[in-house]
Enzyme design. Structure first.
Site, PDB file in Angstrom:
ATOM      1  N   CYS A  45      -7.565 -15.692  54.028  1.00 29.29           N
ATOM      2  CA  CYS A  45      -8.046 -14.698  54.992  1.00 29.29           C
ATOM      3  C   CYS A  45      -9.250 -13.891  54.499  1.00 29.29           C
ATOM      4  O   CYS A  45     -10.371 -14.382  54.555  1.00 29.29           O
ATOM      5  CB  CYS A  45      -6.878 -13.803  55.379  1.00 29.29           C
ATOM      6  SG  CYS A  45      -7.123 -12.974  56.939  1.00 29.29           S
TER       7      CYS A  45
ATOM      8  N   HIS B  25      -1.357 -16.834  55.597  1.00 26.36           N
ATOM      9  CA  HIS B  25      -1.030 -15.856  54.550  1.00 26.36           C
ATOM     10  C   HIS B  25      -0.002 -16.346  53.535  1.00 26.36           C
ATOM     11  O   HIS B  25       0.423 -17.486  53.580  1.00 26.36           O
ATOM     12  CB  HIS B  25      -0.617 -14.535  55.197  1.00 26.36           C
ATOM     13  CG  HIS B  25      -1.827 -13.736  55.587  1.00 26.36           C
ATOM     14  ND1 HIS B  25      -2.580 -13.054  54.667  1.00 26.36           N
ATOM     15  CD2 HIS B  25      -2.437 -13.573  56.782  1.00 26.36           C
ATOM     16  CE1 HIS B  25      -3.601 -12.472  55.288  1.00 26.36           C
ATOM     17  NE2 HIS B  25      -3.542 -12.776  56.569  1.00 26.36           N
TER      18      HIS B  25
ATOM     19  N   ARG C 234      -6.930  -9.538  67.937  1.00 25.23           N
ATOM     20  CA  ARG C 234      -6.820 -10.205  66.638  1.00 25.23           C
ATOM     21  C   ARG C 234      -6.147 -11.573  66.831  1.00 25.23           C
ATOM     22  O   ARG C 234      -5.442 -11.785  67.808  1.00 25.23           O
ATOM     23  CB  ARG C 234      -5.975  -9.357  65.672  1.00 25.23           C
ATOM     24  CG  ARG C 234      -6.664  -8.101  65.211  1.00 25.23           C
ATOM     25  CD  ARG C 234      -5.757  -7.297  64.302  1.00 25.23           C
ATOM     26  NE  ARG C 234      -5.572  -7.909  62.982  1.00 25.23           N
ATOM     27  CZ  ARG C 234      -6.457  -7.842  62.010  1.00 25.23           C
ATOM     28  NH1 ARG C 234      -7.590  -7.202  62.190  1.00 25.23           N
ATOM     29  NH2 ARG C 234      -6.211  -8.399  60.845  1.00 25.23           N
TER      30      ARG C 234
HETATM   31  N1  GLN Z   1     -10.489  -8.032  57.339  1.00 25.68           N
HETATM   32  C1  GLN Z   1     -10.368  -9.376  57.675  1.00 25.68           C
HETATM   33  C2  GLN Z   1     -10.115  -9.673  59.139  1.00 25.68           C
HETATM   34  O1  GLN Z   1      -9.491  -8.906  59.862  1.00 25.68           O
HETATM   35  C3  GLN Z   1      -9.279  -9.993  56.825  1.00 25.68           C
HETATM   36  C4  GLN Z   1      -7.908  -9.561  57.180  1.00 25.68           C
HETATM   37  C5  GLN Z   1      -6.880 -10.120  56.254  1.00 25.68           C
HETATM   38  O2  GLN Z   1      -7.191 -10.567  55.173  1.00 25.68           O
HETATM   39  N2  GLN Z   1      -5.650 -10.067  56.648  1.00 25.68           N
HETATM   40  O3  GLN Z   1     -10.572 -10.713  59.583  1.00 25.68           O
END
Ligand code: GLN
Length: 275
Positions: A100, A212, A137
């Site tokens: 990520c 993740h 998101r």
């Molecule tokens: N800040 C980045 C995004 O929102 C990564 C988020 C994350 O690593 N969970 O894309």
């Protein structure tokens, strides 16, 4: 060499700044699976207190996710000799798993929803842009088929079946790949940008993904590929890993495929078919 003589140092990028949504699980999985084979394992944090020499000393690298603010702090620190050491390590085939926020930083740049563009290390030919705080998101379960050709082939050799990965994504940024190979194609979920069907990236032996920290516990054969590759690069010889009992992980993967109504013909399971 006996297993006790084999040493593996896991470099963990900025543990206090980059470990969202269980990414520590990736470190623990590599550590335990190497210890169960009786290798000597060390976990070395690579952070503000580390030097370029520390980065050069690791055999496998784990980088987790980070929120935008933390990504900025990391990039201010990961410059000069430390950035060069990272570039050299990855170019020379040190394996790693980057999740990520980490791949966003290994790319050319990351543009947060609010604030200035954060320049990346330019190791991976990709860019990531957050379209703004009002954009949804990308959150949810993820299933991909590994399509990066060498990795897919090596995983298939290890397990005897086509490699599918189960994961969980949570990101605002959308990633577009340049010339770098995708890690896989999205079977369920959104992946790099929700548009082109790609997920993650694969370069030399670096696995970049939006999935993740349960990635390795859910797909233990990927942890074994990282361990095996790290030992091969370090000792310049192929070392066969002793199979482990992955029954629970296999059941969890099967339950997830069923829940998401994903039908995969043959599902890669554990490291049982080593030659
Ligand atoms: N800040 C980045 C995004 O929102 C990564 C988020 C994350 O690593 N969970 O894309």
């Amino acid at each position: 060499m006996t297993s006790e003589q084999l040493e593996l140092t896991i470099g963990w990028l900025y543990p206090t700044l980059m470990s969202t949504y269980g990414d520590r699980g990736n470190v623990i999985t590599i550590e335990r699976r190497a210890q169960w084979r009786r290798y000597n394992v060390k976990v070395l944090p690579l952070d503000q207190n580390s030097t370029a020499e520390d980065i050069k000393a690791v055999d496998v690298i784990v980088g987790g996710g980070a929120q935008d603010r933390q990504q900025e702090i990391v990039m201010r620190d990961l410059q000069g000799a430390k950035a060069d050491a990272m570039r050299e390590k990855i170019a020379n085939g040190t394996p790693g798993v980057f999740t990520c926020g980490s791949p966003q930083l290994l790319g050319h740049y990351y543009e947060p929803g609010l604030g200035q563009r954060i320049e990346g290390l330019g190791i991976l030919d990709l860019v990531s842009i957050h379209p703004g705080e009002n954009t949804k998101r990308c959150i949810g379960n993820l299933v991909i088929e590994v399509t990066a050709s060498r990795l897919a082939k090596e995983l298939e050799e290890m397990t005897g079946s086509k490699p599918y990965l189960v994961g969980f994504e949570n990101h605002g940024g959308r990633t577009k790949l340049g010339k770098v190979e995708a890690l896989g194609r999205v079977v369920y979920g959104l992946g790099n940008n929700g548009e082109d069907g790609t997920e993650g990236a694969f370069y030399q032996n670096a696995i970049a993904t939006y999935s993740h920290g349960p990635l390795l516990p859910k797909n233990p054969f990927v942890a074994d590929w990282l361990i095996q590759t790290a030992l091969r690069v370090k000792y310049q010889q192929s070392i066969t890993l002793k199979p482990l009992d992955d029954d629970l992980a296999i059941q969890a993967r099967e339950a997830m495929f069923k829940r998401l109504k994903v039908s995969v013909a043959t599902v890669a399971t554990s490291t049982t078919k080593q030659k």
